[in-house]
Design an enzyme around this catalytic site. Sequence first.
Site, short mmCIF file in Angstrom:
data_model
loop_
_atom_site.label_atom_id
_atom_site.label_comp_id
_atom_site.label_asym_id
_atom_site.label_seq_id
_atom_site.Cartn_x
_atom_site.Cartn_y
_atom_site.Cartn_z
N TYR A 33 0.82 -1.19 -0.05
CA TYR A 33 0.12 0.04 0.00
C TYR A 33 0.66 1.30 0.10
CZ TYR A 33 0.98 0.90 5.09
OH TYR A 33 1.31 1.29 6.06
N ARG A 52 8.36 3.91 -4.88
CA ARG A 52 8.28 2.96 -3.94
C ARG A 52 7.33 1.84 -3.98
NH1 ARG A 52 7.69 5.35 2.20
NH2 ARG A 52 5.45 5.43 1.63
N ARG A 100 -7.93 -20.16 -1.97
CA ARG A 100 -7.03 -19.93 -1.22
C ARG A 100 -5.98 -21.04 -1.18
NH1 ARG A 100 -5.36 -21.57 4.04
NH2 ARG A 100 -4.52 -19.56 5.28
N HIS A 102 -1.60 -21.24 -0.67
CA HIS A 102 -0.36 -20.05 -0.22
C HIS A 102 0.58 -19.65 -1.57
CE1 HIS A 102 -1.69 -21.50 3.75
NE2 HIS A 102 -0.75 -20.75 4.36
N LYS A 147 6.42 -2.08 1.73
CA LYS A 147 5.22 -1.57 2.41
C LYS A 147 4.11 -2.48 2.32
CE LYS A 147 3.19 3.37 3.26
NZ LYS A 147 3.24 2.99 4.53
N GLU A 180 11.86 2.26 13.96
CA GLU A 180 11.07 3.23 13.63
C GLU A 180 9.81 3.19 14.56
OE1 GLU A 180 9.58 2.60 9.62
OE2 GLU A 180 9.75 0.61 9.88
N LEU A 205 10.93 1.22 7.00
CA LEU A 205 10.61 1.81 5.57
C LEU A 205 11.23 3.04 5.49
CD1 LEU A 205 7.97 1.24 3.62
CD2 LEU A 205 7.01 3.12 5.06
#
Length: 287
Positions: A33, A52, A100, A102, A147, A180, A205
């Site tokens: 995101y 990014r 579903r 993996h 991210k 962070e 990040l």
Amino acid sequence: MPRIAYVNGRYVDHRAAAVHVEDRGYQFADGVYEVIHLFRNRLIDEEPHLDRLDRSLRELDMAWPMGRAAMRVAMREIVRRNGYATGLLYIQVTRGVAPRDHKFPQLPMSSLVMTVRPIPEFPDDMREEGVAVVTIDDIRWARRDIKSISLLPNVLGKQAAADAGAYEAWMIDADGMVTEGTSSNAWIVNGEGTLVTRPADHDILRGITRQAILRMADELDIAFEERPFSRDEALGAREAFMSNSSHFVTPVTRIDDNAIANGRPGSLSTALHERYLDFMKEFQKLN
Ligand code: PDD
């Protein structure tokens, strides 16, 4: 004007916006995101955010949901349809919908969701008073540079902060060094007036605001060091602050109930924030 969300090519009423139950973001947190500040109808640092996003997608071998130029058009359209001049644009890309299992699906079609949320233009309370931070163990995975939407440790950390009456939690690695915040980068100003923040390797990040602050420090002739710092060093610092796209520079005046310096926002934090606001206004004129 009703609030509108973008979901896989459609602009829908925010209240009815939904993804499929087998979206891999929902089932595996298999997605990434970005949060971009919308300031007076301009997306601040849009290109670095898209760079990014590109990097996060590549690192996870995930496809862009559409070309980058088309993406920019869709971003503008969701902003336009919501009609807020200032807010936060949230962009989420997941590996798409598949039964579903993996391992990656055979024909991955990434999903894209975007929302816009209004925020006040210059909320000064946090800046004038500063915020309190607690420290917690960093229990995240080893690729915090991506991210990822997998934010459970960050969620637990932010809740721990709230439970302690604090605003943010700073995470501490196995060597006792600050990595962070749960949704921000961490900074101190040491006794010599040098700005210190952790290097942007796999442990944190690489904040877009962090990059902008380092650029500004250079312009303002402020000495800085990219190196880890400990909780103890932070407690003895002249100033501390946090940075992210939602709030830019926010002074940290207490850590684990210890006042930082005189317990008031520091002058360098304030100067950097002012400079950031100037940058946003300049950006506005230029774009
Ligand atoms: N968070 N570190 C973490 C763990 C973050 O989640 C964020 C941003 C940052 C600062 O990055 P930037 O300056 O690019 O916003 C650092 C966003 C705002 C969020 O999750 O809401």
